[in-house]
Design an enzyme around this catalytic site. Structure first.
Site, PDB file in Angstrom:
ATOM      1  CG  ASP A 171     -11.920   4.745  13.841  1.00  0.00           C
ATOM      2  OD1 ASP A 171     -11.802   3.589  13.365  1.00  0.00           O
ATOM      3  OD2 ASP A 171     -11.127   5.657  13.592  1.00  0.00           O
ATOM      4  CE1 TYR A 263      -9.489  -2.831   8.370  1.00  0.00           C
ATOM      5  CE2 TYR A 263     -11.325  -1.423   9.005  1.00  0.00           C
ATOM      6  CZ  TYR A 263      -9.960  -1.622   8.849  1.00  0.00           C
ATOM      7  OH  TYR A 263      -9.078  -0.623   9.163  1.00  0.00           O
TER       8      TYR A 263
HETATM    9  C1  G6P Z   1      -9.733   2.460  10.728  1.00  0.00           C
HETATM   10  C2  G6P Z   1      -9.786   1.295  11.671  1.00  0.00           C
HETATM   11  C3  G6P Z   1      -8.591   1.276  12.553  1.00  0.00           C
HETATM   12  C4  G6P Z   1      -7.345   1.265  11.705  1.00  0.00           C
HETATM   13  C5  G6P Z   1      -7.326   2.417  10.753  1.00  0.00           C
HETATM   14  C6  G6P Z   1      -6.179   2.244   9.804  1.00  0.00           C
HETATM   15  O1  G6P Z   1      -9.863   3.653  11.414  1.00  0.00           O
HETATM   16  O2  G6P Z   1     -10.915   1.289  12.465  1.00  0.00           O
HETATM   17  O3  G6P Z   1      -8.648   0.153  13.366  1.00  0.00           O
HETATM   18  O4  G6P Z   1      -6.185   1.312  12.506  1.00  0.00           O
HETATM   19  O5  G6P Z   1      -8.511   2.466  10.026  1.00  0.00           O
HETATM   20  O6  G6P Z   1      -6.017   3.375   9.092  1.00  0.00           O
HETATM   21  P1  G6P Z   1      -4.696   3.679   8.292  1.00  0.00           P
HETATM   22  O7  G6P Z   1      -5.014   4.983   7.672  1.00  0.00           O
HETATM   23  O8  G6P Z   1      -3.571   3.710   9.276  1.00  0.00           O
HETATM   24  O9  G6P Z   1      -4.543   2.578   7.308  1.00  0.00           O
HETATM   25 MN    MN Z   2     -10.620  -0.400  13.961  1.00  0.00          MN
END
Ligand code: G6P
Ligand code: MN
Length: 441
Positions: A171, A263
């Site tokens: 996402d 990222y």
């Molecule tokens: C985004 C990335 C996901 C990931 C998430 C982590 O949505 O696309 O791949 O897992 O962030 O988020 P968090 O809030 O769990 O650190």
């Molecule tokens: Mn992701």
């Protein structure tokens, strides 16, 4: 009207509540007949299942809703399986983050050594699950957004080469598009992006206004320079996410051509990031103290009161809504555009064909049709070839039980980059992942 059967693998995830609410909100456009939550962790899934029973009792009583630990009950008759498993749980996410950071290298859920550590666990669990799904639901569409999506996608490409109904997706590119719409004050669906990269390592080269055809990227660049960059739902985000979006301004100051995926910060500033993260309190700890508590507190309250009350509108569900839109694109053969992870085959002209890349695709009943981006400049190519090599080598390590390949993957990673450090880190992660990794010899 056709109705659909959907199973969510990883029913105990903190993201599930968002799905349950979204299935209610979107029940006219994507009507469900049966919804099943599946999780191997009974304790985690149960409160979410009970919450679902109350929610659907109030707002979707005709839905056949079940939560289970039984694979046959979960998968039989499914049209779509949404996969959001977290191999090893949040406890292991914490280790993936803490162990590298303790040695001065980025510890991150999907990038660098942490990502490879999680990647080997996910290869084991995902491959096992998909074989199980195919036993009971040979034709179901599998929408996979389990992490680390890049490594998982490469492993699934090899294990299931002829299976055309596995879709790998993330996402974050869409989140970045949504953030642009906040900046521009427009609707995010009015933006038509061009994007290339790997999962969690990519760039937007254009951002077209669907009404006028204007490329808004130059304007976005200026706005970010002046105002910084915020997630669309900034008001609901923890500080670490605001810091992450903030880094987009830094990246664009150094590399102004394109708009980066958030990222990219880990690959471009590994030392800076490692020195600014707290090895004793990482994102996993923040999630456990924040989102996880909020979700399970909400479940406990709803179960106690026996009703949802005004909680229905409380959470924003961009993530769930995106995955449901992806299912709709397939179900109704809509050929909508989504940024997906697919085998390259010329989409990025100067990258190897068998790389799993992330690009804009048209998505319909026959799966994704990637849109070509042509040749990419040498700087970006260099970064991506390096990273795709890590991803391929760690998947080699999985299939060949090869310590050597894992060592090569770790050494090659921009976030490790030194063979002695790589060996030390790999040995520590082997120890931490006992019983969850394939045996590396
Ligand atoms: C985004 C990335 C996901 C990931 C998430 C982590 O949505 O696309 O791949 O897992 O962030 O988020 P968090 O809030 O769990 O650190
Ligand atoms: Mn992701």
């Amino acid at each position: 009207m056709k109705t659909f059967n959907v199973c969510i693998v990883g029913g105990g995830s903190t993201y599930t509540l968002g799905f349950l609410k979204s299935f209610v909100r979107l029940k006219e456009e994507f009507p469900l007949k049966r919804l099943v939550l599946f999780d191997i962790d009974k304790e985690r899934q149960e409160p979410i299942g009970k919450y679902g029973e109350i929610l659907f009792g109030e707002r979707f009583p005709e839905l056949d809703f079940v939560y289970t630990q039984d694979a046959k009950e979960a998968y039989e008759g499914m049209d779509f399986v949404f996969m959001q498993m977290r191999a090893g749980g949040l406890q292991m996410r914490a280790k993936d983050e803490h162990i590298p950071l303790g040695m001065g290298m980025i510890g991150q859920e999907t990038c660098g050594a942490g990502g490879m550590s999680y990647g080997l666990r996910s290869c084991v669990d995902m491959i096992k699950s998909i074989h199980e799904i195919r036993t009971y639901a040979p034709d179901a569409w599998i929408l996979n957004y389990s992490n680390p999506a890049a490594i998982v996608a490469e492993a699934l490409r090899r294990e299931f080469p002829d299976d055309k109904r596995i879709l790998n997706i993330c996402d974050q590119p869409e989140n970045v598009v949504r953030s642009c719409s906040r900046l521009l004050g427009c609707n995010w669906e009015d933006l038509d992006p061009v994007y290339f990269g790997l999962n969690h390592f990519g760039w937007f080269t254009h951002m077209y206004d669907v009404h006028t055809g204007e490329d808004l990227l130059p304007k976005i660049r200026e706005m970010i320079k002046e105002r910084g960059f915020l997630p669309q739902d900034a008001e609901q985000r923890d500080q670490s996410w605001l810091d992450t979006y903030g880094m987009v301004q830094t990246i664009m100051a150094d590399f102004p051509d394109y708009l980066p995926n958030t990222y990219d910060q880990y690959y471009l500033y590994p030392e800076y990031k490692a020195s600014h993260l707290n090895p004793d309190f990482t994102r996993a700890d923040e999630v456990m103290a924040g989102r996880e508590k909020r979700v399970f507190t909400e479940c406990a309250e709803v179960i106690k009161e026996g009703k949802l009350g005004d909680r229905f509108h409380a959470i924003s569900d961009a993530h769930a809504e995106m995955m449901i839109k992806v299912a709709e694109a397939i179900a109704y053969n809509r050929n909508d555009r989504h940024i997906l992870i697919v085998e390259n085959n010329g989409a990025i002209a100067n990258m190897q064909d068998d790389a799993m890349v992330e690009v804009v695709c048209e998505l319909g009943i026959n799966g994704p049709r990637p849109m070509r981006v042509g040749r990419i400049p040498q700087f970006y190519l260099g970064l991506l070839v390096n990273q795709v090599s890590c991803e391929k080598l760690i998947v080699d390590a999985y299939f060949e039980n090869s310590y050597q390949k894992a060592l090569e993957a770790f050494t090659l990673s921009r976030l490790v980059n030194d063979a002695k450090k790589a060996r030390k880190l790999l040995d520590a992660l082997i120890e931490a992942n006992k019983g969850m990794w394939p045996e590396l010899r």
